[in-house]
Structures are given as structure tokens and as C-alpha cells.
Design a protein around this motif. Structure first.
Motif, mmCIF file in Angstrom:
data_model
loop_
_atom_site.group_PDB
_atom_site.id
_atom_site.type_symbol
_atom_site.label_atom_id
_atom_site.label_comp_id
_atom_site.label_asym_id
_atom_site.label_seq_id
_atom_site.Cartn_x
_atom_site.Cartn_y
_atom_site.Cartn_z
ATOM 1 N N MET A 113 0.839 -1.189 0.000
ATOM 2 C CA MET A 113 0.000 0.000 0.000
ATOM 3 C C MET A 113 0.877 1.244 0.000
ATOM 4 O O MET A 113 1.893 1.295 0.679
ATOM 5 C CB MET A 113 -0.910 0.018 1.235
ATOM 6 N N ARG A 114 0.453 2.236 -0.772
ATOM 7 C CA ARG A 114 1.164 3.506 -0.811
ATOM 8 C C ARG A 114 0.232 4.617 -0.344
ATOM 9 O O ARG A 114 -0.940 4.651 -0.720
ATOM 10 C CB ARG A 114 1.684 3.800 -2.223
ATOM 11 N N ILE A 115 0.799 5.515 0.451
ATOM 12 C CA ILE A 115 0.027 6.629 0.998
ATOM 13 C C ILE A 115 0.720 7.922 0.609
ATOM 14 O O ILE A 115 1.931 8.076 0.804
ATOM 15 C CB ILE A 115 -0.072 6.519 2.531
ATOM 16 N N GLY A 116 -0.039 8.847 0.050
ATOM 17 C CA GLY A 116 0.496 10.143 -0.336
ATOM 18 C C GLY A 116 -0.150 11.248 0.475
ATOM 19 O O GLY A 116 -1.379 11.340 0.543
ATOM 20 N N VAL A 117 0.680 12.089 1.087
ATOM 21 C CA VAL A 117 0.165 13.237 1.847
ATOM 22 C C VAL A 117 0.802 14.544 1.375
ATOM 23 O O VAL A 117 0.522 15.604 1.923
ATOM 24 C CB VAL A 117 0.387 13.059 3.373
ATOM 25 N N LEU A 118 1.655 14.480 0.340
ATOM 26 C CA LEU A 118 2.248 15.694 -0.222
ATOM 27 C C LEU A 118 1.272 16.279 -1.242
ATOM 28 O O LEU A 118 1.551 16.418 -2.428
ATOM 29 C CB LEU A 118 3.607 15.379 -0.860
ATOM 30 N N GLY A 119 0.115 16.612 -0.740
ATOM 31 C CA GLY A 119 -1.032 17.031 -1.531
ATOM 32 C C GLY A 119 -2.253 16.427 -0.865
ATOM 33 O O GLY A 119 -2.178 15.968 0.280
ATOM 34 N N PRO A 120 -3.396 16.386 -1.524
ATOM 35 C CA PRO A 120 -4.562 15.709 -0.945
ATOM 36 C C PRO A 120 -4.241 14.251 -0.623
ATOM 37 O O PRO A 120 -3.450 13.614 -1.326
ATOM 38 C CB PRO A 120 -5.615 15.818 -2.059
ATOM 39 N N LEU A 121 -4.851 13.727 0.426
ATOM 40 C CA LEU A 121 -4.591 12.348 0.833
ATOM 41 C C LEU A 121 -4.869 11.393 -0.316
ATOM 42 O O LEU A 121 -5.911 11.460 -0.975
ATOM 43 C CB LEU A 121 -5.472 11.975 2.027
ATOM 44 N N GLU A 122 -3.913 10.502 -0.556
ATOM 45 C CA GLU A 122 -4.015 9.520 -1.624
ATOM 46 C C GLU A 122 -3.597 8.169 -1.069
ATOM 47 O O GLU A 122 -2.487 8.016 -0.555
ATOM 48 C CB GLU A 122 -3.108 9.934 -2.793
ATOM 49 N N VAL A 123 -4.496 7.199 -1.154
ATOM 50 C CA VAL A 123 -4.210 5.845 -0.680
ATOM 51 C C VAL A 123 -4.416 4.888 -1.850
ATOM 52 O O VAL A 123 -5.483 4.874 -2.465
ATOM 53 C CB VAL A 123 -5.129 5.453 0.497
ATOM 54 N N VAL A 124 -3.386 4.111 -2.156
ATOM 55 C CA VAL A 124 -3.444 3.176 -3.280
ATOM 56 C C VAL A 124 -3.022 1.799 -2.777
ATOM 57 O O VAL A 124 -1.959 1.650 -2.156
ATOM 58 C CB VAL A 124 -2.527 3.621 -4.436
ATOM 59 N N ALA A 125 -3.864 0.807 -3.048
ATOM 60 C CA ALA A 125 -3.550 -0.581 -2.675
ATOM 61 C C ALA A 125 -3.803 -1.471 -3.876
ATOM 62 O O ALA A 125 -4.893 -1.409 -4.476
ATOM 63 C CB ALA A 125 -4.400 -1.020 -1.486
ATOM 64 N N GLY B 191 -2.836 -1.190 -6.795
ATOM 65 C CA GLY B 191 -3.125 -0.408 -7.986
ATOM 66 C C GLY B 191 -4.465 0.286 -7.979
ATOM 67 O O GLY B 191 -4.830 0.942 -8.969
ATOM 68 N N ARG B 192 -5.225 0.173 -6.896
ATOM 69 C CA ARG B 192 -6.551 0.777 -6.822
ATOM 70 C C ARG B 192 -6.595 1.853 -5.735
ATOM 71 O O ARG B 192 -6.020 1.679 -4.664
ATOM 72 C CB ARG B 192 -7.613 -0.286 -6.529
ATOM 73 N N ALA B 193 -7.308 2.932 -6.044
ATOM 74 C CA ALA B 193 -7.462 4.002 -5.061
ATOM 75 C C ALA B 193 -8.412 3.544 -3.961
ATOM 76 O O ALA B 193 -9.429 2.892 -4.216
ATOM 77 C CB ALA B 193 -8.007 5.258 -5.731
ATOM 78 N N VAL B 194 -8.057 3.881 -2.735
ATOM 79 C CA VAL B 194 -8.870 3.549 -1.563
ATOM 80 C C VAL B 194 -9.441 4.845 -1.005
ATOM 81 O O VAL B 194 -8.690 5.775 -0.699
ATOM 82 C CB VAL B 194 -8.029 2.828 -0.484
ATOM 83 N N ASP B 195 -10.748 4.904 -0.864
ATOM 84 C CA ASP B 195 -11.399 6.099 -0.345
ATOM 85 C C ASP B 195 -11.463 6.023 1.178
ATOM 86 O O ASP B 195 -12.004 5.061 1.738
ATOM 87 C CB ASP B 195 -12.807 6.233 -0.928
ATOM 88 N N VAL B 196 -10.886 7.025 1.822
ATOM 89 C CA VAL B 196 -10.958 7.133 3.282
ATOM 90 C C VAL B 196 -11.786 8.378 3.588
ATOM 91 O O VAL B 196 -11.320 9.493 3.452
ATOM 92 C CB VAL B 196 -9.553 7.241 3.914
ATOM 93 N N GLY B 197 -13.027 8.152 3.974
ATOM 94 C CA GLY B 197 -13.944 9.275 4.178
ATOM 95 C C GLY B 197 -13.973 9.740 5.624
ATOM 96 O O GLY B 197 -13.686 8.983 6.551
ATOM 97 N N GLY B 198 -14.308 11.018 5.802
ATOM 98 C CA GLY B 198 -14.427 11.553 7.153
ATOM 99 C C GLY B 198 -13.165 12.270 7.592
ATOM 100 O O GLY B 198 -12.058 11.732 7.468
ATOM 101 N N PHE B 199 -13.347 13.472 8.099
ATOM 102 C CA PHE B 199 -12.200 14.309 8.472
ATOM 103 C C PHE B 199 -11.326 13.637 9.527
ATOM 104 O O PHE B 199 -10.100 13.573 9.389
ATOM 105 C CB PHE B 199 -12.704 15.659 8.979
#
Length: 240
Positions: A1-13, A15-23
Motif C-alpha cells: 500500500m502507498r500513501i500520499g500526503v504531499l497534496g490531498p490524501l491519496e491511498v493506493v492498494a 493499484g486501486r485508489a482507496v477512499d478514506v472518508g471523514g475528516f
């Protein structure tokens, strides 16, 4: 899994984007991701998530939030409970912040060792990871604001190093002057940027503009701080 925070939160597992909802859920994941692979104490997590008025008993509230995050992520074992707190079981390299810091360090070391050609790929890779404002989803939280300040400073240093390496190798990208002018506008008192701008303008055959950039900086320092450019910049001015 890859997590990106250098911009809007991006979670990829896988090869697919994972939606993490809620502040709060995103804030919890981002805080854990900043220390991926290490235990974050429960008390530190509670302070990060509820910096002002939090729940009367933050322990159960935090446990509930962790349970929700586990359900949101692929694989229930990614967020582990430890005696002292919680751990995101993702490698440091799985988070873009860690990759950025490693590549920026490698580029800086190569540049200081007199190997600008070797520095450029690392610096290009480091800066290429940025997609926007760091920790943008939770910028209002104090932990994110302080981390963002540190990351922006590292980003600025990496940008300066990349331009320095480009000058040392004779590389003259057409957008270098525009990039420097934007950085100077954002950080008008930073002397290294003025140095790089003057040298880049001179490298593009724009000597008069380089001298004008020095004069503008000299006047700004006199007006704002009652001082003048440092000896290195004055020497560059004389050379030009």
C-alpha cells in the motif's frame, strides 16, 4: 500500500485508489502515516485529533476511530494495537513523505560532494512526489500545520539544490527563471534564491536583469532590515 500526503490524501492498494472518508478518519491515517512503522502513543494521537475540546474520555473514542480506519483500509492488520498506542504497518517507503526526504538527502549529499550530475535524478524524483499543499486534508490541525512548515522548508531546499545542480552541469531548463522568480516572490529575503536567480539569469545571457535583481534585493534589505547583501552575493555582483 502507498500513501500520499504531499497534496490531498491519496491511498493506493494493489493499484486501486482507496477512499478514506471523514475528516477525523483521514486525520488519524495521516498522523499514523507520518510515523509509519513506529508506534504512535495513544495520548499523542488524541492530542493530534482533538487539539482543543475533545471527548471527555478520548480512549474509547480513539479506539472507535481506529476500528473504523481498519474497516476502511484493505487488510485489517494494517493498523495494529500496541501496549503504548497504535502502529500503521506500512513501510516508511510506502509513504511519499519518507521517499521525498530520502531522495532530497541523497541529492543534497551528492551536490555537496561535487557530483551534480548524480544529484539531479534524486532531486527531480523528490520534487516530483509533490502534488500540492502538504497534508492538505487536515491543514487546520496543529500537528499538520507544524509538519507542513517543516516539509515546505525541505521542499524549498530541494528546489534550490536542483537549480544549483542544474547550473553546475550547464543544464538550462526554459522555466528555471520563472520558477526562481516565483520562489523569490514567496521568500523575498532568502539570499540563496537571489544568488540562484542572478546566476541563472546570467547563464541565459540576461546580465542586465541579473544586476537589476541584485539592486532590487539590496534596496529591499535596506528598507526591511537596515542591512545589505552578504559578502558572497556582493562578490557575485562584482563578478557579473
Amino acid at each position: 500500500m502507498r500513501i500520499g500526503v504531499l497534496g490531498p490524501l491519496e491511498v493506493v492498494a494493489d493499484g486501486r485508489a482507496v477512499d478514506v472518508g471523514g475528516f477525523r478518519l483521514r486525520a488519524l491515517l495521516i498522523r499514523l502515516a507520518l510515523d509509519a512503522g513506529s508506534v504512535v502513543p495513544a495520548r499523542a494521537l488524541a492530542r493530534a485529533l482533538w487539539p482543543d475540546e475533545g471527548p471527555d474520555n478520548p480512549g474509547p473514542a480513539l479506539h472507535s476511530l481506529v476500528s473504523r480506519l481498519r474497516r476502511a483500509l484493505p487488510g485489517r492488520g494494517l493498523v495494529r494495537s500496541e501496549p503504548a498506542g497504535y502502529l500503521l504497518d506500512v513501510s516508511r517507503e510506502g509513504v511519499d513523505v519518507a521517499r521525498f526526504e530520502r531522495l532530497a538527502r541523497e541529492g543534497q549529499r551528492a551536490l555537496r560532494a561535487g557530483r551534480p550530475e548524480a544529484a539531479l535524478p534524486s532531486l527531480d524524483g523528490a520534487l516530483g512526489l509533490w502534488r500540492g499543499e502538504p497534508l492538505a486534508d487536515v491543514a487546520v490541525l496543529p500537528f499538520a500545520a507544524s509538519a507542513a512548515v517543516r516539509l515546505e522548508e525541505l521542499r524549498l531546499g530541494a528546489a534550490e539544490d536542483r537549480i544549483e545542480a542544474g547550473l553546475a552541469t550547464g543544464r538550462r531548463p526554459p522555466g528555471a527563471v520563472a520558477e526562481l522568480e516565483q520562489l523569490v516572490a514567496a521568500h523575498p529575503l532568502r539570499e540563496r534564491l537571489r544568488d540562484l536567480l542572478m546566476r541563472t539569469l546570467a547563464a541565459h545571457g540576461r546580465q542586465a536583469e541579473a544586476l537589476a535583481a541584485f539592486e532590487a534585493y539590496r534596496k529591499l534589505l535596506a528598507a526591511e532590515l537596515g542591512t545589505g547583501p552578504g559578502p558572497h552575493l556582493r562578490e557575485l555582483h562584482l563578478t557579473l
